[in-house]
Scaffold this active site. Structure first.
Site, PDB file in Angstrom:
ATOM      1  N   LYS A  21       0.850  -1.105   0.225  1.00 40.55           N
ATOM      2  CA  LYS A  21      -0.003   0.015  -0.079  1.00 40.55           C
ATOM      3  C   LYS A  21       0.720   1.163  -0.019  1.00 40.55           C
ATOM      4  O   LYS A  21       1.866   1.357   1.006  1.00 40.55           O
ATOM      5  CB  LYS A  21      -0.902  -0.016   1.042  1.00 40.55           C
ATOM      6  CG  LYS A  21      -1.796   1.170   1.167  1.00 40.55           C
ATOM      7  CD  LYS A  21      -2.514   1.341   2.441  1.00 40.55           C
ATOM      8  CE  LYS A  21      -1.829   2.613   3.352  1.00 40.55           C
ATOM      9  NZ  LYS A  21      -1.752   4.102   2.777  1.00 40.55           N
ATOM     10  N   GLU A  75      10.594   0.461   9.706  1.00 38.16           N
ATOM     11  CA  GLU A  75      11.685   1.562   9.542  1.00 38.16           C
ATOM     12  C   GLU A  75      10.883   2.747   9.827  1.00 38.16           C
ATOM     13  O   GLU A  75       9.854   3.259   9.177  1.00 38.16           O
ATOM     14  CB  GLU A  75      11.935   1.571   8.029  1.00 38.16           C
ATOM     15  CG  GLU A  75      12.485   0.319   7.588  1.00 38.16           C
ATOM     16  CD  GLU A  75      14.163   0.135   7.908  1.00 38.16           C
ATOM     17  OE1 GLU A  75      14.614   1.081   8.637  1.00 38.16           O
ATOM     18  OE2 GLU A  75      14.740  -0.925   7.846  1.00 38.16           O
ATOM     19  N   CYS A 113      13.697  10.636   6.559  1.00 33.77           N
ATOM     20  CA  CYS A 113      13.331  10.183   7.611  1.00 33.77           C
ATOM     21  C   CYS A 113      14.966  10.174   8.152  1.00 33.77           C
ATOM     22  O   CYS A 113      15.176  10.369   9.399  1.00 33.77           O
ATOM     23  CB  CYS A 113      13.319   8.785   7.613  1.00 33.77           C
ATOM     24  SG  CYS A 113      14.433   7.686   6.413  1.00 33.77           S
ATOM     25  N   GLU A 133      10.478  14.870  15.410  1.00 34.94           N
ATOM     26  CA  GLU A 133      10.719  15.065  13.839  1.00 34.94           C
ATOM     27  C   GLU A 133       9.920  16.047  13.415  1.00 34.94           C
ATOM     28  O   GLU A 133       8.771  16.046  13.472  1.00 34.94           O
ATOM     29  CB  GLU A 133      10.539  13.673  13.079  1.00 34.94           C
ATOM     30  CG  GLU A 133      11.104  13.237  11.934  1.00 34.94           C
ATOM     31  CD  GLU A 133      10.724  11.916  11.438  1.00 34.94           C
ATOM     32  OE1 GLU A 133       9.636  11.475  11.856  1.00 34.94           O
ATOM     33  OE2 GLU A 133      11.503  11.603  10.695  1.00 34.94           O
TER      34      GLU A 133
HETATM   35  P1  NAP Z   1       2.836   7.308   8.305  1.00 34.02           P
HETATM   36  O1  NAP Z   1       1.787   8.603   8.634  1.00 34.02           O
HETATM   37  O2  NAP Z   1       3.271   6.426   9.592  1.00 34.02           O
HETATM   38  O3  NAP Z   1       2.281   6.702   7.262  1.00 34.02           O
HETATM   39  C1  NAP Z   1       3.069   5.738   6.639  1.00 34.02           C
HETATM   40  C2  NAP Z   1       1.981   4.757   5.950  1.00 34.02           C
HETATM   41  O4  NAP Z   1       1.391   4.063   6.935  1.00 34.02           O
HETATM   42  C3  NAP Z   1       1.288   5.357   4.903  1.00 34.02           C
HETATM   43  O5  NAP Z   1       1.008   4.423   3.771  1.00 34.02           O
HETATM   44  C4  NAP Z   1       0.014   5.406   5.718  1.00 34.02           C
HETATM   45  O6  NAP Z   1      -1.216   5.651   5.087  1.00 34.02           O
HETATM   46  C5  NAP Z   1      -0.061   4.176   6.637  1.00 34.02           C
HETATM   47  N1  NAP Z   1      -0.776   4.134   7.855  1.00 34.02           N
HETATM   48  C6  NAP Z   1      -1.072   5.130   8.419  1.00 34.02           C
HETATM   49  N2  NAP Z   1      -1.946   4.821   9.751  1.00 34.02           N
HETATM   50  C7  NAP Z   1      -1.815   3.403   9.604  1.00 34.02           C
HETATM   51  C8  NAP Z   1      -2.298   2.606  10.451  1.00 34.02           C
HETATM   52  N3  NAP Z   1      -2.740   2.807  11.664  1.00 34.02           N
HETATM   53  N4  NAP Z   1      -2.001   1.073  10.235  1.00 34.02           N
HETATM   54  C9  NAP Z   1      -1.461   0.812   9.168  1.00 34.02           C
HETATM   55  N5  NAP Z   1      -0.799   1.819   8.111  1.00 34.02           N
HETATM   56  C10 NAP Z   1      -1.090   3.116   8.450  1.00 34.02           C
HETATM   57  O7  NAP Z   1       3.950   8.232   7.929  1.00 34.02           O
HETATM   58  P2  NAP Z   1       4.040   9.158   6.935  1.00 34.02           P
HETATM   59  O8  NAP Z   1       3.839  10.634   7.374  1.00 34.02           O
HETATM   60  O9  NAP Z   1       3.656   8.895   5.549  1.00 34.02           O
HETATM   61  O10 NAP Z   1       5.721   9.329   6.422  1.00 34.02           O
HETATM   62  C11 NAP Z   1       6.778  10.105   7.188  1.00 34.02           C
HETATM   63  C12 NAP Z   1       7.340   8.999   8.337  1.00 34.02           C
HETATM   64  O11 NAP Z   1       8.007   8.145   7.709  1.00 34.02           O
HETATM   65  C13 NAP Z   1       8.366  10.099   8.991  1.00 34.02           C
HETATM   66  O12 NAP Z   1       8.357   9.593  10.327  1.00 34.02           O
HETATM   67  C14 NAP Z   1       9.648   9.367   8.411  1.00 34.02           C
HETATM   68  O13 NAP Z   1      10.819   9.611   9.169  1.00 34.02           O
HETATM   69  C15 NAP Z   1       9.177   7.996   8.116  1.00 34.02           C
HETATM   70  N6  NAP Z   1      10.102   7.288   7.151  1.00 34.02           N
HETATM   71  C16 NAP Z   1      11.145   6.506   7.477  1.00 34.02           C
HETATM   72  C17 NAP Z   1      12.182   5.897   6.749  1.00 34.02           C
HETATM   73  C18 NAP Z   1      13.035   4.779   7.316  1.00 34.02           C
HETATM   74  O14 NAP Z   1      13.397   4.207   6.499  1.00 34.02           O
HETATM   75  N7  NAP Z   1      13.399   4.694   8.631  1.00 34.02           N
HETATM   76  C19 NAP Z   1      11.932   6.123   5.466  1.00 34.02           C
HETATM   77  C20 NAP Z   1      11.031   7.074   5.116  1.00 34.02           C
HETATM   78  C21 NAP Z   1      10.253   7.822   6.006  1.00 34.02           C
HETATM   79  P3  NAP Z   1      -1.621   7.224   4.639  1.00 34.02           P
HETATM   80  O15 NAP Z   1      -0.602   7.701   3.737  1.00 34.02           O
HETATM   81  O16 NAP Z   1      -2.962   7.114   4.249  1.00 34.02           O
HETATM   82  O17 NAP Z   1      -1.707   8.018   5.966  1.00 34.02           O
END
Ligand code: NAP
Ligand code: MG
Length: 493
Positions: A198, A272, A306, A403
């Site tokens: 997804k 991650e 990230c 963050e």
């Molecule tokens: P997010 O809100 O956690 O969303 C990530 C993914 O999870 C999206 O596809 C989101 O869908 C989905 N999601 C949201 N709530 C969920 C739930 N309860 N159960 C299952 N899936 C769910 O993060 P983001 O705002 O998209 O991305 C930014 C974050 O990603 C930052 O914190 C960044 O540091 C982290 N990141 C980490 C890495 C790494 O390798 N460590 C790499 C890139 C990014 P929706 O899009 O519909 O909300």
């Protein structure tokens, strides 16, 4: 030089003497459909609910396309297709044949690299320079690298008979939409697993374009299934009892929800999550190079990284010189149209994310922190944030601990290496870090003391598919990339 003099010199050099003419990459030949369906069992299928959501171009707020919202029944269908493909075709196929399919995906991506770079910039807001020179080449490199592993797993894990786990459920964020899809899909396929993935709600377009390319590559139906939707769709994947492994990249907040949902089951997972990396500049560092490294670490890609170097720790002796040079360099950064080849900083990915960044900045103003923003013009429509420095902060401030995920850099000074290490480690995260110094011994001593998965020395934000990536503490569990990234998809007993 005073700040006023600096500003005058800048405006003379960059605004009055010369500027770049627009050099836009044309989106004309990119075909974007009005509506995209779910990609299940090798076919594009309507969602059971009949519901669709839109994804906008964050640089002009225009709707790019509609995307199907997958519910429980759709996720069930996708998992069933993935299971059938795993048991019937993919796990039985000779490994070298699997490798050829992955190789074919890489080659097709290479041929269509420009198209993918353009749609990635349109849907996410990142500058074309990043999507063209970093995202898409890394995507291709990931597929090539993993194509090579498919028939060599027994050499990667000598003495055991590596077996695929089965069906992998994968959930990815919006900051590197296609690259995160590649980080997930390539190792899963190379190890003989099938996939239900997804993409994020605000950036689903490149994943659906990848679905079209996967059809062109003749991948057996059901090996890769792509379901679009919001967090609830992600939760349906996490909860699904017939999924053997969850691979999640995203926020620590959602990572914790997933970890709770997985507790007590025998399904594997890797997480991650977020980061709050320090970029440590010692007084013997090459200052001009360090300035470039700092700019690359936090301002490019709008700070939507990230592992971004969002905390600058600079040794007292060079702090004034470095910060002045940094401000000068920041004034040259061009913020604007993501499709313009001169753009350094594109649009913030969504209104929600922009509001989050601005929330941090208004809290900084209330706490008497000093904010420096560049004077560049911003487009009228779309979501934008100027490159920003936040000075006069202390370790306990929220902007130092949490963050921001925007082009915002906090600055702190230190006197000794021990103080730098202590400031660096004093956050809940441990994903990455940077050390700048002329002395190799200092790199090793300080690097070893930092609790983070990746440490760059005299550079920042460099990636390679052979190198494992992942975090300590609240930055996650498990590694992606390299041999370390293969094992979470394998039964190794
Ligand atoms: P997010 O809100 O956690 O969303 C990530 C993914 O999870 C999206 O596809 C989101 O869908 C989905 N999601 C949201 N709530 C969920 C739930 N309860 N159960 C299952 N899936 C769910 O993060 P983001 O705002 O998209 O991305 C930014 C974050 O990603 C930052 O914190 C960044 O540091 C982290 N990141 C980490 C890495 C790494 O390798 N460590 C790499 C890139 C990014 P929706 O899009 O519909 O909300
Ligand atoms: Mg979008």
């Amino acid at each position: 030089m005073s700040e006023k003099e600096l500003t005058t010199r800048q405006s003379l050099r960059f605004d009055e003497l010369w500027s770049y003419d627009p050099a836009p990459e044309s989106p004309d030949y990119v075909k974007i459909k009005e509506q995209y369906q779910l990609f299940i069992d090798g076919k594009f299928q309507e969602p059971e609910s009949g519901n669709y959501f839109d994804s906008v171009n964050p640089s002009n707020e225009e709707v790019l396309a509609l995307f199907a919202e997958a519910g429980k029944k759709d996720v069930d269908k996708a998992v069933a297709a993935a299971r059938k493909a795993h048991n019937g075709v993919w796990s039985k196929m000779p490994a070298k044949e699997r490798g050829k399919y992955i190789y074919r995906i890489a080659r097709l991506l290479q041929e269509r690299a420009r198209e993918f770079a353009i749609i990635e910039s349109m849907d996410s807001g990142k500058p074309i320079r990043e999507s063209r020179d970093i995202d898409i080449p890394q995507v291709i490199a990931h597929f090539f690298y993993h194509a090579g592993w498919a028939d060599k797993l027994k050499y990667a894990f000598p003495g055991v008979d590596p077996k695929p786990l089965g069906v992998a459920g994968q959930i990815i964020p919006w900051n590197f939409p296609l690259l995160m899809a590649a980080w997930k899909i390539a190792p899963a396929l190379a190890t003989g697993n099938t996939v239900v993935i997804k993409p994020a709600e605000t950036t689903p377009l490149s994943a659906l374009k990848l679905a079209e390319l996967i059809q062109d590559a003749d991948l057996p139906p059901g090996v890769v299934n792509i379901v679009t939707g919001a967090g609830e769709t992600g939760m349906e994947i996490v909860r699904h009892p017939d999924i053997d492994k969850i691979a999640f990249t995203g926020s620590t907040e959602v990572g914790k929800i997933i970890q709770k949902a997985m507790a007590g089951t025998d399904r594997k997972y890797t997480l991650e999550l977020g980061g709050k990396a320090a970029n440590i500049i010692f007084d013997d560092a090459p200052v001009n190079q360090a300035v470039e490294g700092i700019v690359n670490g936090i301002f490019f890609n709008q700070g939507h990284v990230c592992c971004a170097g969002s905390r600058l720790l600079v040794q007292e002796g060079i702090a004034d010189e470095l910060v002045q040079k940094l401000k000068m360099r920041m004034e040259t950064l061009i913020v604007g149209d993501p499709l313009d080849k001169n753009t350094d900083i594109g649009a913030i990915n969504s209104k929600v994310q922009l509001d989050r960044i601005l929330g941090f900045l208004s809290e900084s103003v209330e706490s008497d922190q000093r904010i420096y923003q560049t004077k560049c013009d911003l487009p009228e429509k779309g979501y934008w944030c100027r490159p920003t420095l936040v000075e006069n902060v202390s370790q306990s401030h929220r902007i130092v601990q949490e963050e921001v995920f925007g082009p915002v850099l906090t600055i702190q000074t230190f006197r000794t290496p021990a103080e730098a290490v202590s400031l660096t480690n004093n956050t809940p995260y441990g994903l990455s870090g940077g050390v700048w110094t002329d002395k190799g011994s200092k790199i090793f001593k300080v690097g070893k003391s930092i609790r983070a998965g990746v440490i760059w020395a005299n550079t920042f934000n460099k990636f390679d598919p052979t190198s494992p990536f992942g975090g300590y503490k609240e930055s996650g569990i498990g590694r992606e990339g390299g041999i370390h990234g293969l094992s979470p998809y394998l039964e190794l007993s």
